[in-house]
Design a protein around this motif. Structure first.
Motif, PDB file in Angstrom:
ATOM      1  N   SER A   6       1.369  -1.283  -0.165  1.00 24.46           N
ATOM      2  CA  SER A   6       0.419   0.189   0.459  1.00 24.46           C
ATOM      3  C   SER A   6       0.902   1.535   0.037  1.00 24.46           C
ATOM      4  CB  SER A   6      -1.045  -0.040   1.975  1.00 24.46           C
ATOM      5  OG  SER A   6      -2.216  -0.896   1.111  1.00 24.46           O
ATOM      6  N   GLY A   7       2.515   1.059   0.917  1.00 26.75           N
ATOM      7  CA  GLY A   7       2.653   2.516   0.630  1.00 26.75           C
ATOM      8  C   GLY A   7       3.285   2.264  -0.533  1.00 26.75           C
ATOM      9  N   MET A   8       3.661   1.486  -1.369  1.00 29.70           N
ATOM     10  CA  MET A   8       4.689   2.046  -2.398  1.00 29.70           C
ATOM     11  C   MET A   8       3.364   2.458  -3.213  1.00 29.70           C
ATOM     12  SD  MET A   8       5.877  -2.134  -3.106  1.00 29.70           S
ATOM     13  CE  MET A   8       6.997  -2.686  -1.977  1.00 29.70           C
ATOM     14  N   PHE A   9       2.271   1.720  -3.256  1.00 29.37           N
ATOM     15  CA  PHE A   9       1.248   2.319  -4.293  1.00 29.37           C
ATOM     16  C   PHE A   9       0.773   3.821  -3.756  1.00 29.37           C
ATOM     17  CE2 PHE A   9      -0.492  -1.285  -5.313  1.00 29.37           C
ATOM     18  CZ  PHE A   9      -0.890  -1.616  -6.531  1.00 29.37           C
ATOM     19  N   VAL A  10       1.198   4.406  -2.944  1.00 31.21           N
ATOM     20  CA  VAL A  10       0.867   5.962  -2.253  1.00 31.21           C
ATOM     21  C   VAL A  10       2.021   6.480  -2.533  1.00 31.21           C
ATOM     22  CG1 VAL A  10       0.380   7.546  -0.811  1.00 31.21           C
ATOM     23  CG2 VAL A  10      -0.899   5.122  -0.408  1.00 31.21           C
ATOM     24  N   LEU A  11       3.148   5.511  -2.656  1.00 32.78           N
ATOM     25  CA  LEU A  11       4.781   6.842  -2.908  1.00 32.78           C
ATOM     26  C   LEU A  11       4.403   6.643  -4.607  1.00 32.78           C
ATOM     27  CD1 LEU A  11       7.020   7.681  -2.435  1.00 32.78           C
ATOM     28  CD2 LEU A  11       7.912   5.765  -2.819  1.00 32.78           C
ATOM     29  N   ALA A  12       3.988   5.888  -4.984  1.00 31.58           N
ATOM     30  CA  ALA A  12       3.880   5.609  -7.029  1.00 31.58           C
ATOM     31  C   ALA A  12       3.193   6.802  -7.276  1.00 31.58           C
ATOM     32  CB  ALA A  12       3.552   4.843  -7.820  1.00 31.58           C
ATOM     33  N   ARG A  13       1.677   7.107  -6.846  1.00 31.41           N
ATOM     34  CA  ARG A  13       1.095   8.121  -7.144  1.00 31.41           C
ATOM     35  C   ARG A  13       1.881   9.333  -6.600  1.00 31.41           C
ATOM     36  NH1 ARG A  13      -4.408   9.709  -9.035  1.00 31.41           N
ATOM     37  NH2 ARG A  13      -4.650  11.304  -8.287  1.00 31.41           N
ATOM     38  N   ALA A  14       2.632   9.455  -5.473  1.00 36.45           N
ATOM     39  CA  ALA A  14       3.226  10.581  -5.119  1.00 36.45           C
ATOM     40  C   ALA A  14       3.574  11.119  -6.755  1.00 36.45           C
ATOM     41  CB  ALA A  14       3.529  11.065  -3.817  1.00 36.45           C
ATOM     42  N   TYR A  15       5.170   9.886  -6.650  1.00 37.70           N
ATOM     43  CA  TYR A  15       5.749  10.316  -7.621  1.00 37.70           C
ATOM     44  C   TYR A  15       5.406  11.123  -9.141  1.00 37.70           C
ATOM     45  CZ  TYR A  15       9.659   8.104  -5.615  1.00 37.70           C
ATOM     46  OH  TYR A  15      10.473   7.637  -4.643  1.00 37.70           O
ATOM     47  N   TYR A  16       3.934  10.441  -9.228  1.00 43.26           N
ATOM     48  CA  TYR A  16       3.241  10.623 -10.748  1.00 43.26           C
ATOM     49  C   TYR A  16       2.698  12.711 -10.781  1.00 43.26           C
ATOM     50  CZ  TYR A  16      -0.273  10.986 -13.479  1.00 43.26           C
ATOM     51  OH  TYR A  16      -1.720  11.599 -14.002  1.00 43.26           O
ATOM     52  N   MET A  17       2.163  12.443  -9.829  1.00 41.08           N
ATOM     53  CA  MET A  17       2.054  13.570  -8.996  1.00 41.08           C
ATOM     54  C   MET A  17       2.773  14.937  -8.852  1.00 41.08           C
ATOM     55  SD  MET A  17      -0.810  13.095  -5.790  1.00 41.08           S
ATOM     56  CE  MET A  17      -1.243  14.625  -5.775  1.00 41.08           C
ATOM     57  N   ASP A  18       3.751  14.668  -9.079  1.00 35.22           N
ATOM     58  CA  ASP A  18       5.279  15.102  -8.327  1.00 35.22           C
ATOM     59  C   ASP A  18       5.992  15.068  -9.870  1.00 35.22           C
ATOM     60  OD1 ASP A  18       6.724  17.674  -7.177  1.00 35.22           O
ATOM     61  OD2 ASP A  18       8.479  16.161  -6.882  1.00 35.22           O
ATOM     62  N   TYR A  19       5.275  14.703 -10.689  1.00 40.52           N
ATOM     63  CA  TYR A  19       5.969  14.271 -12.325  1.00 40.52           C
ATOM     64  C   TYR A  19       7.645  13.963 -12.128  1.00 40.52           C
ATOM     65  CZ  TYR A  19       2.458  18.664 -13.067  1.00 40.52           C
ATOM     66  OH  TYR A  19       1.526  18.656 -12.894  1.00 40.52           O
ATOM     67  N   GLN A  20       7.481  13.184 -11.404  1.00 41.39           N
ATOM     68  CA  GLN A  20       8.392  12.060 -11.654  1.00 41.39           C
ATOM     69  C   GLN A  20       7.877  10.886 -11.852  1.00 41.39           C
ATOM     70  OE1 GLN A  20      10.737  12.064  -8.240  1.00 41.39           O
ATOM     71  NE2 GLN A  20      10.312  14.129  -6.939  1.00 41.39           N
ATOM     72  N   PHE A  21       7.629  11.247 -13.355  1.00 41.20           N
ATOM     73  CA  PHE A  21       7.521  10.460 -13.990  1.00 41.20           C
ATOM     74  C   PHE A  21       8.553   8.347 -13.897  1.00 41.20           C
ATOM     75  CE2 PHE A  21       5.085  13.290 -16.449  1.00 41.20           C
ATOM     76  CZ  PHE A  21       3.661  13.464 -15.118  1.00 41.20           C
TER      77      PHE A  21
END
Length: 243
Positions: free
Chosen positions: A191-206
């Protein structure tokens, strides 16, 4: 309960006023205690030692009672939380905090409950300034941070704070370091991985978002989670390629 800390301070102020107003009653209680213990006017060394021992026992009894009261407040708050009565849970966790001011679990649960309460606050006035919601979100953030201050490796608080920053406050850049710390502690926290991936995406760190979805795909055994990770990865790749 707009401001948790003001309420806490006010509680102590009122308690102080109560002690002042009850000065005469306290004197009466002290006299009764002297009579009960038989130490109304100790003078000799042995009498004074005996008086100290008896009152030390009273202090121990009071400390034990206070400890138990704090535990019961925590238990009551937990029961309210189980029933999704988060406002009442929050009130009782606040009371428990008066007895256990350095308990990271209480701060974590305050953060969790305050977040749920914030989501229930609607802008009934229609003025575009839902202050109550903002106040509860701030309380949630403050409580999670305090829990982590007490216990830096508190995984649940790190995750809760990451979710708060990412989804509730739309501040992914703040979520990232806490979620990255979480994954150094619990390397398979899906679950932490999913949220971190989402945070990277929102921060444009694709690139980092895609890499995190790859990590999920390589780690989880859940078919549903693999499907979700693959779909999210494909979406991020489309966005990244479309730039």
């Amino acid at each position: 309960m707009k401001n948790f800390w003001r309420i806490t301070i006010a509680a102590f102020l009122f308690a102080g006023l109560g002690l002042t107003s009850c000065a005469k009653s306290n004197k009466t209680i002290i006299r009764m205690q002297h009579l009960e213990e038989g130490v109304s006017n100790p003078t000799s060394i042995d009498e004074i030692k005996d008086a100290i021992a008896k009152y030390e026992n009273r202090v121990a009894d009071i400390q034990l009672a206070q400890s138990q009261i704090g535990i019961w407040y925590k238990m009551l708050a937990s029961r309210y939380s189980e029933k999704k009565m988060y406002g009442l849970a929050l009130e009782n966790y606040q009371k428990a905090l008066e007895y256990y001011p350095q308990n990271q679990n209480i701060y974590y649960n305050i953060g969790l409950c305050a977040g749920y309460v914030a989501m229930s606050k609607l802008d009934f006035n229609g003025d575009g300034t839902p202050e109550e919601k903002a106040n509860f979100l701030k309380l949630s953030e403050t409580a999670y941070l305090q829990a982590i201050e007490i216990e830096p490796r508190f995984a649940s608080a790190l995750y809760g704070l990451g979710v708060l920053y990412c989804f509730n406050l739309s501040e992914p850049e703040k979520a990232i370091p806490y979620l990255e710390r979480l994954l150094t502690i619990e390397k398979k926290h899906i679950s932490g991985m999913f949220v971190l991936a989402r945070a990277y995406y929102m921060d444009y760190q694709f690139d980092k978002a895609i890499a995190m979805y790859d990590t999920i795909l390589a780690t989880t055994k859940s078919a549903d989670r693999k499907k979700e990770a693959q779909a999210n990865k494909d979406f991020v790749m489309e966005v990244a390629n479309g730039q």
